[in-house]
Motif scaffolding. Sequence first.
Motif, PDB file in Angstrom:
ATOM      1  N   ASP A 406       0.974  -1.401   0.133  1.00  0.00           N
ATOM      2  CA  ASP A 406      -0.195  -0.399   0.107  1.00  0.00           C
ATOM      3  C   ASP A 406       0.326   1.287  -0.246  1.00  0.00           C
ATOM      4  N   PHE A 435      -1.115   5.392   1.600  1.00  0.00           N
ATOM      5  CA  PHE A 435      -2.403   5.498   0.150  1.00  0.00           C
ATOM      6  C   PHE A 435      -3.451   5.803   1.090  1.00  0.00           C
ATOM      7  N   PRO A 436      -4.213   4.646   2.107  1.00  0.00           N
ATOM      8  CA  PRO A 436      -5.389   5.132   2.167  1.00  0.00           C
ATOM      9  C   PRO A 436      -4.486   6.697   3.396  1.00  0.00           C
ATOM     10  N   ARG A 439      -6.017   9.420   0.578  1.00  0.00           N
ATOM     11  CA  ARG A 439      -6.728   8.619  -0.533  1.00  0.00           C
ATOM     12  C   ARG A 439      -7.929  10.040   0.601  1.00  0.00           C
ATOM     13  N   ASP A 440      -7.602   9.513   1.700  1.00  0.00           N
ATOM     14  CA  ASP A 440      -9.076   9.780   3.067  1.00  0.00           C
ATOM     15  C   ASP A 440      -8.681  10.988   4.220  1.00  0.00           C
ATOM     16  N   LEU A 452      -6.261  14.190  -5.255  1.00  0.00           N
ATOM     17  CA  LEU A 452      -5.700  13.028  -5.174  1.00  0.00           C
ATOM     18  C   LEU A 452      -6.784  12.953  -4.056  1.00  0.00           C
ATOM     19  N   GLY A 453      -8.042  12.740  -3.835  1.00  0.00           N
ATOM     20  CA  GLY A 453      -8.902  11.932  -2.641  1.00  0.00           C
ATOM     21  C   GLY A 453      -8.871  10.773  -4.196  1.00  0.00           C
ATOM     22  N   PRO A 454     -10.372  11.417  -4.709  1.00  0.00           N
ATOM     23  CA  PRO A 454     -10.359  10.316  -5.812  1.00  0.00           C
ATOM     24  C   PRO A 454      -9.371   9.615  -6.660  1.00  0.00           C
ATOM     25  N   PHE A 456      -6.232   8.660  -4.962  1.00  0.00           N
ATOM     26  CA  PHE A 456      -6.300   7.153  -4.394  1.00  0.00           C
ATOM     27  C   PHE A 456      -7.542   6.864  -4.716  1.00  0.00           C
ATOM     28  N   GLY A 457      -8.768   7.043  -4.419  1.00  0.00           N
ATOM     29  CA  GLY A 457      -9.698   6.288  -4.092  1.00  0.00           C
ATOM     30  C   GLY A 457      -9.912   4.888  -5.545  1.00  0.00           C
ATOM     31  N   ILE A 459      -7.290   3.392  -6.845  1.00  0.00           N
ATOM     32  CA  ILE A 459      -6.146   1.876  -6.384  1.00  0.00           C
ATOM     33  C   ILE A 459      -7.402   0.413  -6.930  1.00  0.00           C
TER      34      ILE A 459
END
Length: 462
Positions: A406, A435-436, A439-440, A452-454, A456-457, A459
């Motif tokens: 990850d 990576f979360p 993402r979060d 970057l949110g969408p 990594f979302g 993945i």
Amino acid sequence: MSQPEHFDVLILGSGQGGKLLAWHLARSGRRVAVVERRWVGGACPAVACLPSKNELWSAKVAHLAGEAGRFGTITGPVSVDMAKVRRRKRDMVDREIAFHLNAYRESGAELIMGSGRFVAAKTLEVALNDGGTRLLAGDQVFVNVGSHAAIPDVPGVAAARPMTHIEVLELDTLPAHLIVLGGGYVGIEMAQAYRRFGSQVTVIEPGPQLLGREDPDVAIEMQRILEGEGIRVLLGAQPTEVHGWSGQEVGVTLRSAAGEQRVDGSDLLVAVGRIPNTAGIGLGQAGVELDGRGFIRVNDRLQTTAAGVWALGECAGSPQFTHVSVDDFRIIRDNLAGGARSTGDRLIPYVAFTDPPLARVGLSEGEAKRQGIAARVARLPMAAVLRTAATDETQGFLKVLVGDDDRILGFTMIGAEAGEVMAAVQTAMLAGLPFPKLRDAVITHLTFAEGLGPLFGAIPAR
């Protein structure tokens, strides 16, 4: 040989790493001399990084002025005064020279303008620019001589007196048709700038794609952007002969799968790579060995094959970025103070300052495959980043590689503010964050980094 002047520290070349080292050691009480052949402060503030980005910004302003009507601002015909573009750039360079001269004065390091060559171990003979010679010796010697633009071995190229990045930044008139040999980072930056200033531009790249070190999807997107602005891109086109003179009339004969053709223009820019400035400076006399490409052999502490001699920056084979030369300085500085730093664990980012820019840190998809590293890949078009709904900067995409643990392996972005967004990802990579965490993360709305949110979302699951 006459008795040399003795210094604690002798530095050949005043590039980014060398000058920082000189100022640091001189402020620490060491007697320091820096020998510089031509540019106070090195190439970056004089003829490379800063001047090129100065003119690229002028080109962006010209482009935005031409596009102003799309945003509701009505203007008249837009024209570019290249003499003023050059003056703005020269004014910036003059400020940089003044800054550097003051830094030398305040630090106590002596700046010697002249051409130096080794005549013995840790000993330089300097042909001074204003006449005469000096013989200098140092207890510790550092080589920071940089590199220069390569001129390809094509019949007629040298006789055509082509421009490199140095000469093209000194133009005070607009080329009618600029031919660019080389589709790398410098070539495409200058191609886009001069197209935006108003020149017809043709880019000739012998390889199968622009930006040969990048993934094909990155190269294709960059080509689409350039061609969308009216730049002609010829791939797989091998120059076989050059005719005429750059600045008057110049032609390039090409051979490709489609046969032979000739491109005629007014000016020729060569941007096909760099050669280290290691020839003719007596490195053999100093016991400093070169590798097969002419770079100085160094270990991961930047020590050469000669005791008490270090090399840093491009001449040492370091990646050809100013920020890497700065880190070379930090490695040497810390190790001189008893540290154990190495070049082997660096995470090096870079940006091509096209518009939109291209930024990358870590592995590309191709590099991961060649190294046998399993990676999950996610890609997000810039149009999906909400900020672009307000700015219309929808060209490009974001792409990330994530490993089985990850952690982020690599990030690439073509898009507005790509270098700034990349810095956030680079920070996460340096911290070893999974990576979360990105993402979060709660990232400010509306920013480009919000994408970057969408990204990594998207993945894929393990």
